[in-house]
Design a protein around this motif. Structure first.
Motif, PDB file in Angstrom:
ATOM      1  N   THR A 192       0.844  -1.183   0.000  1.00 31.38           N
ATOM      2  CA  THR A 192       0.000   0.000   0.000  1.00 31.38           C
ATOM      3  C   THR A 192       0.886   1.243   0.000  1.00 31.38           C
ATOM      4  O   THR A 192       1.701   1.424   0.900  1.00 31.38           O
ATOM      5  N   ILE A 193       0.736   2.046  -1.028  1.00 34.47           N
ATOM      6  CA  ILE A 193       1.564   3.245  -1.152  1.00 34.47           C
ATOM      7  C   ILE A 193       0.679   4.470  -0.955  1.00 34.47           C
ATOM      8  O   ILE A 193      -0.413   4.554  -1.533  1.00 34.47           O
ATOM      9  N   GLU A 194       1.172   5.375  -0.116  1.00 35.13           N
ATOM     10  CA  GLU A 194       0.431   6.626   0.048  1.00 35.13           C
ATOM     11  C   GLU A 194       1.222   7.755  -0.605  1.00 35.13           C
ATOM     12  O   GLU A 194       2.411   7.926  -0.364  1.00 35.13           O
ATOM     13  N   TYR A 195       0.538   8.515  -1.454  1.00 30.76           N
ATOM     14  CA  TYR A 195       1.151   9.653  -2.133  1.00 30.76           C
ATOM     15  C   TYR A 195       0.633  10.918  -1.446  1.00 30.76           C
ATOM     16  O   TYR A 195      -0.583  11.129  -1.387  1.00 30.76           O
ATOM     17  N   ARG A 196       1.555  11.715  -0.914  1.00 32.32           N
ATOM     18  CA  ARG A 196       1.133  12.979  -0.293  1.00 32.32           C
ATOM     19  C   ARG A 196       1.578  14.109  -1.197  1.00 32.32           C
ATOM     20  O   ARG A 196       2.773  14.354  -1.363  1.00 32.32           O
TER      21      ARG A 196
END
Ligand code: CU
Length: 321
Positions: A192-196
């Protein structure tokens, strides 16, 4: 009273026949000449998604286009039918009041039908849009990888969060693009990758076509009331081009980047190399140095393979790709 021409056996107009044949032929040619597979046709021009979220978007897109095509086909058929079969009949009497078409209007049942049916159709579409949206925008509380995507005029910085991306001097691993080098956003598959997202100047937009998703990158997202982060997980290794999708100035078209999805063990190796110092330069390994050191073939190409840096010569007449 009917016009004289309307009496007698109904003759099929050759025009209608011809139009029908040409249309059938056009559809046949369109389907065969492109050489597209069935899957490709059903994607209606969209790329093959590389995330579960992209597949959900694509399913919605496919069914939406099919619904739109059905509506289009019915409306086109009605238009052509009225245009072809409601022409003035040959040999009709000289125009007179008795030869005018039936002067009718206000078909209340038909009007109710043509208002209620589209309303139902839009409601169905809305239902599937809302359910797909909630799945695509869903966020897990503890993403495996968090990356700060910083857009600026006219490039990107990808800064990795977390202890694994901490260099001995306490700074975080980060990749900054330049006009001479396309920035590589290296990510692990099946995590799971979170892009901020955040911009340091004007509004940009972070778009990876193979994600089937994009989001605007705003300056001060909090003050602008924007949810500036999203999550996904990439389900196969590979290189995927990324683009800026919001007009952001003179060099808007040259903000390309590349997502490089590697298996988790390769990604860990990459991140570890990024935190280490390169003995040759005395500085931490850059993205290209780390990838070159990994030596895993095409996947570890030190430079972008899906796009190339643009020609900085302003008199050159070639577009970026
Ligand atoms: Cu931009």
């Amino acid at each position: 009273m009917k016009g004289q021409g309307a009496v007698g056996k109904p003759e099929r107009t050759p025009v209608g026949k011809r139009v029908g044949r040409v249309a059938a032929l056009a559809v046949l040619v369109a389907l065969t000449a492109t050489g597209c597979s069935g899957d490709e046709i059903l994607r209606f021009g969209w790329p093959k998604g590389v995330t579960p979220q992209a597949d959900q978007m694509r399913t919605l897109w496919t069914w939406t286009v099919i619904a739109a095509l059905v509506v289009g086909a019915i409306v086109w058929a009605l238009i052509f039918w009225t245009a072809i079969f409601h022409r003035k009949k040959k040999g009709a009497a000289v125009e007179g009041p008795e030869d005018l078409p039936r002067q009718f209007q206000y078909n209340i049942p038909l009007e109710i039908f043509t208002v209620v049916l589209p309303t139902i159709m839009v409601c169905v579409l809305f239902f599937f849009t809302a359910t797909t949206e909630s799945k695509v925008l869903d966020k897990k509380p503890n993403p495996d990888v968090v990356v700060d995507v910083v857009a600026f005029q006219w490039n990107w910085e990808f800064k990795y969060e977390g202890d694994a991306a901490k260099r001995p001097d306490g700074t975080q691993v980060s990749t900054v693009g330049s006009s001479g080098e396309i920035p590589l956003l290296v990510l692990p598959t099946n995590k799971t990758i979170e892009y901020r997202l955040r911009s340091t100047d004007v509004i940009h937009s972070f778009w990876v076509p193979e994600f089937n998703f994009k989001r605007d990158v705003m300056p001060d997202p909090e003050k602008n009331n924007q949810d500036s982060s999203f999550q996904n997980s990439i389900d196969r290794e590979g290189s995927f081009v990324g683009r800026c999708a919001e007009l952001c100035g003179t060099y808007h078209s040259v903000m390309n980047f590349e997502v490089r999805a590697l298996s988790p063990d390769k990604y860990d190796q990459y991140l570890k190399l990024r935190t280490e110092t390169n003995p040759k330069t005395g500085k931490p390994n850059t993205a290209s140095e780390a990838l070159a050191a990994m030596n895993c073939g095409e996947l570890c190409s030190p430079y972008a393979v899906t796009t190339k840096p643009f020609n900085t010569d302003r008199t050159a007449r070639t577009a970026s790709n």
